[in-house]
Design a protein around this motif. Structure first.
Motif, mmCIF file in Angstrom:
data_model
loop_
_atom_site.group_PDB
_atom_site.id
_atom_site.type_symbol
_atom_site.label_atom_id
_atom_site.label_comp_id
_atom_site.label_asym_id
_atom_site.label_seq_id
_atom_site.Cartn_x
_atom_site.Cartn_y
_atom_site.Cartn_z
ATOM 1 N N LEU A 19 -46.069 68.129 29.749
ATOM 2 C CA LEU A 19 -45.391 67.003 30.394
ATOM 3 C C LEU A 19 -46.387 65.990 30.929
ATOM 4 O O LEU A 19 -46.115 64.796 30.969
ATOM 5 N N LEU A 20 -47.548 66.477 31.351
ATOM 6 C CA LEU A 20 -48.562 65.595 31.937
ATOM 7 C C LEU A 20 -49.417 64.889 30.894
ATOM 8 O O LEU A 20 -50.275 64.085 31.242
ATOM 9 N N ALA A 21 -49.181 65.172 29.641
ATOM 10 C CA ALA A 21 -49.958 64.529 28.571
ATOM 11 C C ALA A 21 -49.542 63.075 28.363
ATOM 12 O O ALA A 21 -50.234 62.338 27.677
ATOM 13 N N ASP A 22 -48.448 62.673 28.973
ATOM 14 C CA ASP A 22 -47.954 61.307 28.817
ATOM 15 C C ASP A 22 -48.409 60.454 29.994
ATOM 16 O O ASP A 22 -48.172 60.795 31.146
ATOM 17 N N GLU A 23 -49.044 59.330 29.701
ATOM 18 C CA GLU A 23 -49.589 58.445 30.744
ATOM 19 C C GLU A 23 -48.504 57.929 31.697
ATOM 20 O O GLU A 23 -48.725 57.828 32.898
ATOM 21 N N THR A 24 -47.346 57.603 31.171
ATOM 22 C CA THR A 24 -46.260 57.103 32.028
ATOM 23 C C THR A 24 -45.869 58.148 33.063
ATOM 24 O O THR A 24 -45.663 57.828 34.239
ATOM 25 N N TYR A 59 -35.837 58.335 30.864
ATOM 26 C CA TYR A 59 -36.228 59.462 30.015
ATOM 27 C C TYR A 59 -37.434 60.193 30.612
ATOM 28 O O TYR A 59 -37.450 61.420 30.713
ATOM 29 N N HIS A 60 -38.449 59.444 31.036
ATOM 30 C CA HIS A 60 -39.648 60.064 31.599
ATOM 31 C C HIS A 60 -39.350 60.750 32.932
ATOM 32 O O HIS A 60 -39.871 61.834 33.201
ATOM 33 N N LEU A 61 -38.517 60.139 33.770
ATOM 34 C CA LEU A 61 -38.113 60.799 35.015
ATOM 35 C C LEU A 61 -37.400 62.113 34.713
ATOM 36 O O LEU A 61 -37.665 63.131 35.358
ATOM 37 N N ASN A 62 -36.511 62.087 33.736
ATOM 38 C CA ASN A 62 -35.783 63.305 33.370
ATOM 39 C C ASN A 62 -36.718 64.395 32.870
ATOM 40 O O ASN A 62 -36.482 65.579 33.125
ATOM 41 N N GLN A 63 -37.767 64.009 32.155
ATOM 42 C CA GLN A 63 -38.734 64.993 31.663
ATOM 43 C C GLN A 63 -39.469 65.677 32.815
ATOM 44 O O GLN A 63 -39.771 66.862 32.753
ATOM 45 N N LEU A 64 -39.738 64.921 33.887
ATOM 46 C CA LEU A 64 -40.467 65.470 35.037
ATOM 47 C C LEU A 64 -39.566 66.243 35.992
ATOM 48 O O LEU A 64 -40.041 67.088 36.756
ATOM 49 N N ALA A 65 -38.269 65.960 35.943
ATOM 50 C CA ALA A 65 -37.326 66.552 36.894
ATOM 51 C C ALA A 65 -37.288 68.075 36.781
ATOM 52 O O ALA A 65 -37.252 68.630 35.691
ATOM 53 N N GLY A 66 -37.343 68.707 37.928
ATOM 54 C CA GLY A 66 -37.276 70.156 37.987
ATOM 55 C C GLY A 66 -38.624 70.838 37.919
ATOM 56 O O GLY A 66 -38.797 71.929 38.443
ATOM 57 N N THR A 67 -39.588 70.204 37.282
ATOM 58 C CA THR A 67 -40.929 70.779 37.191
ATOM 59 C C THR A 67 -41.873 70.125 38.185
ATOM 60 O O THR A 67 -42.609 70.810 38.888
ATOM 61 N N PHE A 68 -41.829 68.790 38.259
ATOM 62 C CA PHE A 68 -42.745 68.066 39.142
ATOM 63 C C PHE A 68 -42.037 67.188 40.177
ATOM 64 O O PHE A 68 -42.614 66.889 41.213
ATOM 65 N N ILE A 69 -40.825 66.742 39.874
ATOM 66 C CA ILE A 69 -40.103 65.885 40.814
ATOM 67 C C ILE A 69 -38.660 66.350 40.935
ATOM 68 O O ILE A 69 -38.184 67.144 40.115
ATOM 69 N N ARG A 70 -37.985 65.836 41.962
ATOM 70 C CA ARG A 70 -36.547 66.076 42.080
ATOM 71 C C ARG A 70 -35.898 64.826 42.637
ATOM 72 O O ARG A 70 -36.536 64.034 43.333
ATOM 73 N N GLN A 71 -34.616 64.683 42.326
ATOM 74 C CA GLN A 71 -33.865 63.542 42.835
ATOM 75 C C GLN A 71 -33.323 63.902 44.209
ATOM 76 O O GLN A 71 -32.831 65.007 44.427
#
Length: 89
Positions: A19-24, A59-71
């Motif tokens: 997931l962290l391989a993406d700069e965004t 899309y990028h927020l959804n990819q991070l959700a649950g692993t690195f961020i939460r709403q």
């Protein structure tokens, strides 16, 4: 390393690093890290990252959700925000 010998826990770690391989996604995490109380709205994050396409940004927020961020009610926060003494203590 033989992929057949990978433990399930190792796969989760590998997936998290992918997931962290993406700069965004890294920019999103940095923006949250620098935000007051580690919380920012969708618009604040999108502006900080400089992305114009709201759908792509979601899309990028959804990819991070649950692993690195939460709403949260105020937007998004790091899951690490619960560890208040990382760097800020």
């Amino acid at each position: 390393m033989d992929s057949a010998a990978v433990e399930p826990a190792d796969e989760h770690v590998r997936d998290a690093f992918q997931l962290l391989a993406d700069e965004t996604r890294l920019e999103i995490l940095f923006a949250l890290w620098n935000a007051p109380e580690w919380t920012a709205t969708f618009t604040e994050l999108k502006d900080a990252v400089g992305m114009r396409d709201s759908g792509q940004f979601q899309y990028h927020l959804n990819q991070l959700a649950g692993t690195f961020i939460r709403q949260v009610d105020d937007g998004y926060t790091h899951l690490a925000a619960e560890l208040h003494c990382i760097e800020r203590c």
